[in-house]
Design a protein around this motif. Sequence first.
Motif, PDB file in Angstrom:
ATOM      1  N   HIS A 454      26.392 -18.614 -22.535  1.00  0.00           N
ATOM      2  CA  HIS A 454      24.950 -18.552 -22.815  1.00  0.00           C
ATOM      3  C   HIS A 454      24.246 -19.760 -22.176  1.00  0.00           C
ATOM      4  CE1 HIS A 454      21.226 -18.536 -25.252  1.00  0.00           C
ATOM      5  NE2 HIS A 454      21.478 -17.213 -25.407  1.00  0.00           N
ATOM      6  N   PRO A 455      23.026 -19.554 -21.665  1.00  0.00           N
ATOM      7  CA  PRO A 455      22.321 -20.683 -20.998  1.00  0.00           C
ATOM      8  C   PRO A 455      22.025 -21.868 -21.922  1.00  0.00           C
ATOM      9  CG  PRO A 455      20.956 -18.681 -21.055  1.00  0.00           C
ATOM     10  CD  PRO A 455      22.299 -18.279 -21.514  1.00  0.00           C
ATOM     11  N   ASP A 456      22.015 -21.638 -23.228  1.00  0.00           N
ATOM     12  CA  ASP A 456      21.735 -22.755 -24.149  1.00  0.00           C
ATOM     13  C   ASP A 456      23.005 -23.465 -24.634  1.00  0.00           C
ATOM     14  OD1 ASP A 456      18.918 -22.602 -24.252  1.00  0.00           O
ATOM     15  OD2 ASP A 456      19.097 -20.790 -25.497  1.00  0.00           O
ATOM     16  N   ALA A 457      24.142 -23.141 -24.031  1.00  0.00           N
ATOM     17  CA  ALA A 457      25.416 -23.702 -24.525  1.00  0.00           C
ATOM     18  C   ALA A 457      25.713 -25.094 -23.992  1.00  0.00           C
ATOM     19  CB  ALA A 457      26.579 -22.757 -24.153  1.00  0.00           C
ATOM     20  N   TRP A 458      24.986 -25.502 -22.952  1.00  0.00           N
ATOM     21  CA  TRP A 458      25.378 -26.750 -22.269  1.00  0.00           C
ATOM     22  C   TRP A 458      25.490 -27.990 -23.178  1.00  0.00           C
ATOM     23  CZ3 TRP A 458      21.605 -30.491 -22.404  1.00  0.00           C
ATOM     24  CH2 TRP A 458      20.308 -30.066 -22.696  1.00  0.00           C
ATOM     25  N   PRO A 459      24.660 -28.128 -24.241  1.00  0.00           N
ATOM     26  CA  PRO A 459      24.856 -29.350 -25.046  1.00  0.00           C
ATOM     27  C   PRO A 459      26.116 -29.292 -25.916  1.00  0.00           C
ATOM     28  CG  PRO A 459      22.660 -28.404 -25.413  1.00  0.00           C
ATOM     29  CD  PRO A 459      23.492 -27.358 -24.744  1.00  0.00           C
ATOM     30  N   PHE A 460      26.719 -28.100 -26.012  1.00  0.00           N
ATOM     31  CA  PHE A 460      27.803 -27.928 -26.997  1.00  0.00           C
ATOM     32  C   PHE A 460      29.175 -27.743 -26.368  1.00  0.00           C
ATOM     33  CE2 PHE A 460      23.794 -26.168 -28.620  1.00  0.00           C
ATOM     34  CZ  PHE A 460      23.609 -26.994 -29.727  1.00  0.00           C
ATOM     35  N   LYS A 461      29.239 -27.825 -25.027  1.00  0.00           N
ATOM     36  CA  LYS A 461      30.501 -27.474 -24.369  1.00  0.00           C
ATOM     37  C   LYS A 461      31.579 -28.523 -24.560  1.00  0.00           C
ATOM     38  CE  LYS A 461      28.730 -24.182 -21.042  1.00  0.00           C
ATOM     39  NZ  LYS A 461      28.389 -23.868 -19.669  1.00  0.00           N
ATOM     40  N   GLU A 462      31.178 -29.764 -24.662  1.00  0.00           N
ATOM     41  CA  GLU A 462      32.136 -30.877 -24.799  1.00  0.00           C
ATOM     42  C   GLU A 462      31.767 -31.707 -26.029  1.00  0.00           C
ATOM     43  OE1 GLU A 462      34.636 -31.937 -22.632  1.00  0.00           O
ATOM     44  OE2 GLU A 462      34.357 -30.239 -21.235  1.00  0.00           O
ATOM     45  N   PRO A 463      32.710 -32.472 -26.546  1.00  0.00           N
ATOM     46  CA  PRO A 463      32.347 -33.406 -27.624  1.00  0.00           C
ATOM     47  C   PRO A 463      31.292 -34.393 -27.129  1.00  0.00           C
ATOM     48  CG  PRO A 463      34.740 -33.279 -27.395  1.00  0.00           C
ATOM     49  CD  PRO A 463      34.151 -32.529 -26.234  1.00  0.00           C
ATOM     50  N   VAL A 464      30.415 -34.825 -27.999  1.00  0.00           N
ATOM     51  CA  VAL A 464      29.382 -35.796 -27.620  1.00  0.00           C
ATOM     52  C   VAL A 464      30.068 -37.102 -27.218  1.00  0.00           C
ATOM     53  CG1 VAL A 464      27.457 -37.184 -28.486  1.00  0.00           C
ATOM     54  CG2 VAL A 464      27.639 -34.760 -29.123  1.00  0.00           C
ATOM     55  N   ASP A 465      29.644 -37.635 -26.106  1.00  0.00           N
ATOM     56  CA  ASP A 465      30.237 -38.882 -25.619  1.00  0.00           C
ATOM     57  C   ASP A 465      29.526 -40.073 -26.260  1.00  0.00           C
ATOM     58  OD1 ASP A 465      31.207 -41.051 -24.219  1.00  0.00           O
ATOM     59  OD2 ASP A 465      31.320 -39.936 -22.303  1.00  0.00           O
ATOM     60  N   ALA A 466      30.294 -40.866 -26.979  1.00  0.00           N
ATOM     61  CA  ALA A 466      29.695 -42.001 -27.709  1.00  0.00           C
ATOM     62  C   ALA A 466      29.093 -43.027 -26.769  1.00  0.00           C
ATOM     63  CB  ALA A 466      30.747 -42.654 -28.595  1.00  0.00           C
ATOM     64  N   ARG A 467      29.557 -43.028 -25.531  1.00  0.00           N
ATOM     65  CA  ARG A 467      28.970 -43.985 -24.570  1.00  0.00           C
ATOM     66  C   ARG A 467      27.540 -43.581 -24.233  1.00  0.00           C
ATOM     67  NH1 ARG A 467      33.915 -43.552 -20.531  1.00  0.00           N
ATOM     68  NH2 ARG A 467      33.462 -41.433 -21.204  1.00  0.00           N
ATOM     69  N   ASP A 468      27.307 -42.247 -24.234  1.00  0.00           N
ATOM     70  CA  ASP A 468      25.943 -41.760 -23.952  1.00  0.00           C
ATOM     71  C   ASP A 468      25.043 -41.855 -25.178  1.00  0.00           C
ATOM     72  OD1 ASP A 468      26.916 -41.130 -21.485  1.00  0.00           O
ATOM     73  OD2 ASP A 468      27.347 -39.031 -22.002  1.00  0.00           O
ATOM     74  N   VAL A 469      25.640 -41.596 -26.324  1.00  0.00           N
ATOM     75  CA  VAL A 469      24.846 -41.586 -27.569  1.00  0.00           C
ATOM     76  C   VAL A 469      25.543 -42.506 -28.580  1.00  0.00           C
ATOM     77  CG1 VAL A 469      23.669 -40.056 -29.198  1.00  0.00           C
ATOM     78  CG2 VAL A 469      24.540 -39.117 -27.051  1.00  0.00           C
ATOM     79  N   PRO A 470      25.281 -43.808 -28.500  1.00  0.00           N
ATOM     80  CA  PRO A 470      26.097 -44.777 -29.245  1.00  0.00           C
ATOM     81  C   PRO A 470      26.115 -44.567 -30.761  1.00  0.00           C
ATOM     82  CG  PRO A 470      24.703 -45.886 -27.634  1.00  0.00           C
ATOM     83  CD  PRO A 470      24.282 -44.460 -27.648  1.00  0.00           C
ATOM     84  N   ASP A 471      24.984 -44.120 -31.319  1.00  0.00           N
ATOM     85  CA  ASP A 471      24.979 -44.032 -32.784  1.00  0.00           C
ATOM     86  C   ASP A 471      25.352 -42.645 -33.303  1.00  0.00           C
ATOM     87  OD1 ASP A 471      22.767 -42.644 -31.989  1.00  0.00           O
ATOM     88  OD2 ASP A 471      21.448 -43.446 -33.545  1.00  0.00           O
ATOM     89  N   TYR A 472      25.772 -41.757 -32.378  1.00  0.00           N
ATOM     90  CA  TYR A 472      25.979 -40.370 -32.802  1.00  0.00           C
ATOM     91  C   TYR A 472      27.012 -40.270 -33.925  1.00  0.00           C
ATOM     92  CZ  TYR A 472      26.695 -35.342 -32.655  1.00  0.00           C
ATOM     93  OH  TYR A 472      26.783 -34.017 -33.018  1.00  0.00           O
ATOM     94  N   GLU A 474      27.947 -42.456 -35.982  1.00  0.00           N
ATOM     95  CA  GLU A 474      27.553 -43.101 -37.244  1.00  0.00           C
ATOM     96  C   GLU A 474      26.800 -42.120 -38.126  1.00  0.00           C
ATOM     97  OE1 GLU A 474      25.297 -46.663 -36.511  1.00  0.00           O
ATOM     98  OE2 GLU A 474      26.829 -47.325 -35.071  1.00  0.00           O
ATOM     99  N   ILE A 475      26.095 -41.201 -37.466  1.00  0.00           N
ATOM    100  CA  ILE A 475      25.276 -40.247 -38.225  1.00  0.00           C
ATOM    101  C   ILE A 475      26.041 -38.953 -38.485  1.00  0.00           C
ATOM    102  CG2 ILE A 475      23.150 -38.847 -38.079  1.00  0.00           C
ATOM    103  CD1 ILE A 475      22.051 -41.319 -36.406  1.00  0.00           C
ATOM    104  N   ILE A 476      26.745 -38.512 -37.451  1.00  0.00           N
ATOM    105  CA  ILE A 476      27.500 -37.253 -37.590  1.00  0.00           C
ATOM    106  C   ILE A 476      28.968 -37.586 -37.857  1.00  0.00           C
ATOM    107  CG2 ILE A 476      28.177 -35.125 -36.421  1.00  0.00           C
ATOM    108  CD1 ILE A 476      25.156 -35.339 -37.184  1.00  0.00           C
ATOM    109  N   LYS A 477      29.383 -37.365 -39.081  1.00  0.00           N
ATOM    110  CA  LYS A 477      30.747 -37.751 -39.482  1.00  0.00           C
ATOM    111  C   LYS A 477      31.755 -36.644 -39.224  1.00  0.00           C
ATOM    112  CE  LYS A 477      29.584 -41.783 -40.890  1.00  0.00           C
ATOM    113  NZ  LYS A 477      29.865 -42.891 -39.969  1.00  0.00           N
ATOM    114  N   ASP A 478      31.268 -35.440 -39.003  1.00  0.00           N
ATOM    115  CA  ASP A 478      32.185 -34.312 -38.836  1.00  0.00           C
ATOM    116  C   ASP A 478      31.772 -33.526 -37.590  1.00  0.00           C
ATOM    117  OD1 ASP A 478      34.348 -32.988 -39.678  1.00  0.00           O
ATOM    118  OD2 ASP A 478      33.455 -32.166 -41.515  1.00  0.00           O
ATOM    119  N   PRO A 479      32.024 -34.091 -36.404  1.00  0.00           N
ATOM    120  CA  PRO A 479      31.505 -33.453 -35.176  1.00  0.00           C
ATOM    121  C   PRO A 479      32.260 -32.166 -34.832  1.00  0.00           C
ATOM    122  CG  PRO A 479      32.864 -35.354 -34.647  1.00  0.00           C
ATOM    123  CD  PRO A 479      32.791 -35.304 -36.134  1.00  0.00           C
TER     124      PRO A 479
END
Length: 549
Positions: A454-472, A474-479
């Motif tokens: 799906h065209p909207d899948a791109w943010p969800f294909k990989e785990p969020v990279d903490a280097r890109d989003v440092p506080d992710y 801290e907020i999301i405990k169950d990624p």
Amino acid sequence: MDGHSSHLTAPVRSRSSQSPSPSHSASASATSSIHKRKLQPDDHALPFPPSFSDTRDGALTSNDDLESISVRGADSDSDDESEEVVDDEEEEYDNSMRNFTSSRLENTNAGGPPTARNTKIKAENSVKVEPADVSKDGNTNTNNSGAPVATGGNGSIPGIVVKEDTVKSIFTDNIQTSGAYSAREESLKREEEAGRLRFVCASNDGIDEHMVWLIGLKNIFARQLPNMPREYIVRLVMDRNHKSVMVVRRNLVVGGITYRPYLSQKFGEIAFCAITADEQVKGYGTRLMNHLKQHARDVDGLTHFLTYADNNAVGYFVKQGFTKEIYLERDRWHGYIKDYDGGILMECRIDPKLPFTDISTMIRRQRQAIDEKIRELSNCHIVYPGIDFQKKEAGIPKKTIKVEDIPGLREAGWTTEQYGHSRFKTVTLSTDATSHQKSLTAFMRSLIKAMHDHPDAWPFKEPVDARDVPDYYEIIKDPMDLKTMSKRVESEQYYVTFEMFVADVRRMFSNARTYNSPDTIYYKCSTRLEGHFSNKVQAGLQSGIKIQP
Ligand SMILES: CC(=O)SCCNC(=O)CCNC(=O)[C@H](O)C(C)(C)COP(=O)(O)OP(=O)(O)OC[C@H]1O[C@@H](n2cnc3c(N)ncnc32)[C@H](O)[C@@H]1OP(=O)(O)O
């Protein structure tokens, strides 16, 4: 004064203000103002000879004498309310009298043995604390050595060793040796054994120490029972027909009970009961009552207590075994005890056998006996080591654990026949179950692909990279992300139910909406992709895919 002549209408005892009773105008006036204490004519009668010259054994023998000591000495009650109920003159503590009182005490105790009279009275009146004949360690457990240990014997699982030490420590650690009641009683008992706390019974016997304690107790009653005229309190506390069991800590009275034993009738009337304000609800009241019962039974030969309990103290008396029902034959008590306005007559039968001052030991033994019996009949006290999940990437277990290998399961009576009740059937699959698992895996795989494409899948294909989003993190405990879910699907072990898969998908979207605000592209992508996912699930179900076994 015989028992019947003491019958009178006594003042109300309650702390709360109460409206005067028309039938008891004298007591009503006594309670209408704490500074205007008026007693019935009978209440002016002194409980001791009026002559000051009669100083047998140093006894305080006049009202003036009593009042002078009460004004100056034994001020052990540090109640904040004291200003309200104590006369101004009483607050002017007379240092010279304090010195006098303490020097009298020192003289009594110093230099040589006490007088024969003192010794005798003390021996009679001291409330004994019976030594406990069990270990202080509440964890002592004679059954430990014989406890069942799952070390490969009958019913144990080969390869799983439960260390004897582990089981033993589990036994002792898990047994609750005492409840709150026993814990308080035991702690106070230890204080007694260490000599920091004493429960003494005394009456107006002329012994200086007793007199000081009685005055201290009288002051506590005056503060804790402010509606009770002080003269009346003094009169009963100092009446030689009355006895007082007192809590004495560091030679200061912190509470007590004054009662009158009617020896011929074998019952006692509790006149006053109070603990100083800052020591209430610490267990003193209970321990005091236990000492009183032991003393009244063993020394006075009483079988019952009666008391007019204040309305606000009924709860306390109920917890001490008092009832509002009076079972004692009326002939035994009627006409003997005083009627109080605003109180509830309550009765307590004194058990002929209970070790009142050592009830906690008795309770502990009972608990141990029950615990040992439970252990004879069941293994529920054995705690087995947990399962070592050692998950690898994406939370997928490294090795499959058979249900029957879960430590303790078979010992608890689990059988393979019960396996049918389990929802989690992937461990040993029947043909049906195997094909179900395969179709479930295929369905989940198709859903992952549908989302991935799906065209909207791109943010969800990989785990969020903490280097890109440092506080992710801290907020999301169950990624969660599509790649991790794909691994779980392909393992064919992780998602043993479709609900587990859906839970991961929902979490992935809710994480996105938690971290991102609604106006962001990520938030919008998550909403649209979730809608797409739901449509695919609906379509799959309508096409006949079975996802429930
Ligand atoms: C005959 C008469 O003298 S009646 C007047 C009684 N005296 C008073 O009301 C004076 C003010 N109160 C006091 O001096 C004290 O609170 C006493 C004597 C009533 C109780 O002494 P305490 O040391 O506080 O009692 P203790 O700590 O042993 O408490 C025993 C239990 O009774 C409860 N309790 C204590 N006081 C009261 C009360 N007034 N009402 C209801 N429950 C009470 C406690 O919460 C405790 O319950 P728990 O075992 O479930 O935890």
